[in-house]
Scaffold this motif. Structure first.
Motif, PDB file in Angstrom:
ATOM      1  N   TYR A   1      30.743  -6.132  21.231  1.00 46.99           N
ATOM      2  CA  TYR A   1      30.883  -4.268  21.034  1.00 46.99           C
ATOM      3  C   TYR A   1      30.905  -3.559  21.731  1.00 46.99           C
ATOM      4  N   ASN A   2      29.965  -2.636  20.707  1.00 48.65           N
ATOM      5  CA  ASN A   2      29.033  -1.277  21.601  1.00 48.65           C
ATOM      6  C   ASN A   2      27.074  -1.334  21.399  1.00 48.65           C
ATOM      7  N   ALA A   3      26.900  -0.628  21.270  1.00 48.38           N
ATOM      8  CA  ALA A   3      25.098  -0.415  21.002  1.00 48.38           C
ATOM      9  C   ALA A   3      25.292   0.150  19.472  1.00 48.38           C
ATOM     10  N   MET A   4      25.946   0.512  18.911  1.00 46.60           N
ATOM     11  CA  MET A   4      26.025   0.305  18.042  1.00 46.60           C
ATOM     12  C   MET A   4      25.982  -0.850  16.668  1.00 46.60           C
ATOM     13  N   CYS A   5      27.383  -1.522  16.703  1.00 41.39           N
ATOM     14  CA  CYS A   5      27.601  -2.360  16.596  1.00 41.39           C
ATOM     15  C   CYS A   5      27.972  -3.889  17.700  1.00 41.39           C
ATOM     16  N   SER A   6      26.889  -5.129  17.246  1.00 41.36           N
ATOM     17  CA  SER A   6      26.675  -6.058  18.102  1.00 41.36           C
ATOM     18  C   SER A   6      28.399  -6.265  18.573  1.00 41.36           C
ATOM     19  N   HIS A   7      29.405  -6.911  17.196  1.00 45.26           N
ATOM     20  CA  HIS A   7      31.089  -7.106  16.938  1.00 45.26           C
ATOM     21  C   HIS A   7      31.781  -6.561  17.286  1.00 45.26           C
ATOM     22  N   ARG A   8      32.866  -6.603  16.972  1.00 41.19           N
ATOM     23  CA  ARG A   8      33.803  -5.982  15.769  1.00 41.19           C
ATOM     24  C   ARG A   8      35.055  -7.140  15.869  1.00 41.19           C
ATOM     25  N   VAL A   9      35.968  -6.803  15.226  1.00 33.71           N
ATOM     26  CA  VAL A   9      37.192  -6.885  14.699  1.00 33.71           C
ATOM     27  C   VAL A   9      38.277  -6.404  14.084  1.00 33.71           C
ATOM     28  N   ARG A  10      39.027  -6.652  15.349  1.00 31.29           N
ATOM     29  CA  ARG A  10      40.444  -5.680  15.120  1.00 31.29           C
ATOM     30  C   ARG A  10      41.124  -5.999  14.136  1.00 31.29           C
ATOM     31  N   LEU A  11      41.397  -4.876  12.807  1.00 30.48           N
ATOM     32  CA  LEU A  11      42.606  -4.693  11.929  1.00 30.48           C
ATOM     33  C   LEU A  11      43.644  -4.814  11.691  1.00 30.48           C
ATOM     34  N   GLU A  12      45.109  -5.247  11.993  1.00 29.78           N
ATOM     35  CA  GLU A  12      46.359  -4.413  11.645  1.00 29.78           C
ATOM     36  C   GLU A  12      47.304  -4.110  10.596  1.00 29.78           C
ATOM     37  N   SER A  13      46.285  -5.473   9.535  1.00 30.62           N
ATOM     38  CA  SER A  13      46.704  -5.093   7.637  1.00 30.62           C
ATOM     39  C   SER A  13      45.993  -5.064   6.842  1.00 30.62           C
ATOM     40  N   VAL A  14      45.769  -5.079   5.844  1.00 31.86           N
ATOM     41  CA  VAL A  14      45.202  -5.587   5.202  1.00 31.86           C
ATOM     42  C   VAL A  14      45.134  -7.474   4.841  1.00 31.86           C
ATOM     43  N   GLU A  15      45.976  -8.057   5.517  1.00 31.38           N
ATOM     44  CA  GLU A  15      46.243  -9.227   6.011  1.00 31.38           C
ATOM     45  C   GLU A  15      45.239  -9.807   6.349  1.00 31.38           C
ATOM     46  N   ASP A  16      44.667  -9.054   7.635  1.00 27.96           N
ATOM     47  CA  ASP A  16      43.725  -9.037   8.539  1.00 27.96           C
ATOM     48  C   ASP A  16      42.379  -9.548   7.867  1.00 27.96           C
ATOM     49  N   PHE A  17      42.032  -8.300   6.786  1.00 32.41           N
ATOM     50  CA  PHE A  17      40.869  -9.332   6.207  1.00 32.41           C
ATOM     51  C   PHE A  17      40.762  -9.565   5.508  1.00 32.41           C
ATOM     52  N   ASP A  18      40.485 -10.987   5.726  1.00 33.32           N
ATOM     53  CA  ASP A  18      40.297 -12.438   5.054  1.00 33.32           C
ATOM     54  C   ASP A  18      38.764 -12.438   5.241  1.00 33.32           C
ATOM     55  N   ASP A  19      39.114 -13.614   4.144  1.00 42.35           N
ATOM     56  CA  ASP A  19      37.897 -14.736   4.064  1.00 42.35           C
ATOM     57  C   ASP A  19      36.875 -14.951   5.315  1.00 42.35           C
ATOM     58  N   GLU A  20      37.411 -14.720   6.149  1.00 46.01           N
ATOM     59  CA  GLU A  20      36.744 -14.889   8.035  1.00 46.01           C
ATOM     60  C   GLU A  20      35.388 -13.835   7.652  1.00 46.01           C
ATOM     61  N   VAL A  21      36.965 -12.601   7.801  1.00 46.74           N
ATOM     62  CA  VAL A  21      35.955 -11.470   7.752  1.00 46.74           C
ATOM     63  C   VAL A  21      35.515 -11.116   6.836  1.00 46.74           C
ATOM     64  N   LYS A  22      35.516 -11.289   5.621  1.00 45.75           N
ATOM     65  CA  LYS A  22      34.338 -10.649   4.790  1.00 45.75           C
ATOM     66  C   LYS A  22      33.381 -11.597   5.287  1.00 45.75           C
ATOM     67  N   ALA A  23      33.307 -12.427   5.151  1.00 46.73           N
ATOM     68  CA  ALA A  23      31.841 -13.346   5.710  1.00 46.73           C
ATOM     69  C   ALA A  23      31.250 -13.332   6.467  1.00 46.73           C
ATOM     70  N   TRP A  24      31.600 -12.489   7.431  1.00 43.18           N
ATOM     71  CA  TRP A  24      30.859 -11.830   8.141  1.00 43.18           C
ATOM     72  C   TRP A  24      30.553 -10.375   7.967  1.00 43.18           C
ATOM     73  N   VAL A  25      31.295  -9.448   7.308  1.00 43.50           N
ATOM     74  CA  VAL A  25      30.710  -7.978   6.574  1.00 43.50           C
ATOM     75  C   VAL A  25      30.126  -8.469   5.595  1.00 43.50           C
ATOM     76  N   LYS A  26      30.266  -9.917   4.754  1.00 37.31           N
ATOM     77  CA  LYS A  26      28.854 -10.294   3.829  1.00 37.31           C
ATOM     78  C   LYS A  26      27.446 -10.601   4.614  1.00 37.31           C
ATOM     79  N   GLU A  27      27.422 -11.219   5.998  1.00 35.07           N
ATOM     80  CA  GLU A  27      26.642 -11.461   6.809  1.00 35.07           C
ATOM     81  C   GLU A  27      25.732 -10.567   6.687  1.00 35.07           C
ATOM     82  N   ALA A  28      26.325  -9.970   7.470  1.00 37.18           N
ATOM     83  CA  ALA A  28      25.506  -8.369   8.047  1.00 37.18           C
ATOM     84  C   ALA A  28      24.569  -7.522   7.060  1.00 37.18           C
ATOM     85  N   TYR A  29      25.384  -7.378   5.749  1.00 38.27           N
ATOM     86  CA  TYR A  29      25.263  -6.618   4.867  1.00 38.27           C
ATOM     87  C   TYR A  29      23.575  -7.753   4.729  1.00 38.27           C
ATOM     88  N   SER A  30      24.000  -9.349   4.761  1.00 37.95           N
ATOM     89  CA  SER A  30      22.253  -9.828   3.595  1.00 37.95           C
ATOM     90  C   SER A  30      21.377  -9.020   4.997  1.00 37.95           C
TER      91      SER A  30
END
Length: 184
Positions: free
Chosen positions: A152-181
């Protein structure tokens, strides 16, 4: 009252406890400083007074709004998800709700065009990029881009493109949880 309105009201109510001064006191400090740019006020509050980023951002925005004669609270999130981007709001709500479930130290920091989720540092950036897509920035420095996880860019190293609530699935939640940790 929307979730964002509740969050803003809660932050405003917590200003004295979290910063040691009332909003009126902060308005006096800012007026005495002579600063009139958001970034300069933010830097002064953080650097000279030790105010955390989220509260400094809120105080600076409120001061500039008061100086502009606009006493009505603004809602940057409502502005971001109005008009053509209104359909993206449920995705935003799902991301914020999940992030807040990770710990009580998650700070929601709205900006003009995005919302930063922070602990000691930003771990996620939510940007309504187009009328049909949210770019979810993730602080996962050192991880390889693969599949849906793009560089992605300097502020965030990666991105995921989300077009629906269903796109915010367990895989993406795991990445959010890892970034949080990693942000604590």
């Amino acid at each position: 009252m929307s979730t964002v309105d509740k969050q803003l009201a809660t932050m405003l109510a917590n200003v004295p406890e979290k910063t040691g001064k009332s909003m009126a006191d902060w308005m006096t400090v800012i007026a005495a400083s002579g600063l009139d740019k958001h970034g300069k006020i933010l830097a002064m509050l953080k650097g000279d007074h030790g105010v955390t980023h989220g509260f400094a951002n809120l105080i600076a925005a409120e001061a500039l709004k008061a100086n502009a004669g606009d006493q009505a609270p603004t809602d940057p999130v409502a502005d971001q998800y109005s008009g053509a981007k209104e359909a993206l709001k449920p995705i935003y709500d799902a991301i914020v709700a999940f992030a807040q479930s990770l710990g009580d130290d998650v700070e929601v920091a709205p900006k003009k065009t995005s919302v930063s989720l922070r602990r000691k540092k930003q771990f996620t950036l939510i940007t309504p990029a187009t009328k049909s897509r949210i770019d979810l920035g993730l602080a996962l420095k050192g991880d390889a881009a693969q599949g849906r996880l793009e560089t992605y860019n300097a502020m965030c190293s990666h991105r995921v493109r989300l077009e629906s609530v269903e796109d915010f699935d367990d895989e993406v939640k795991a990445w959010v949880k890892e970034a949080y940790s990693r942000s604590g």
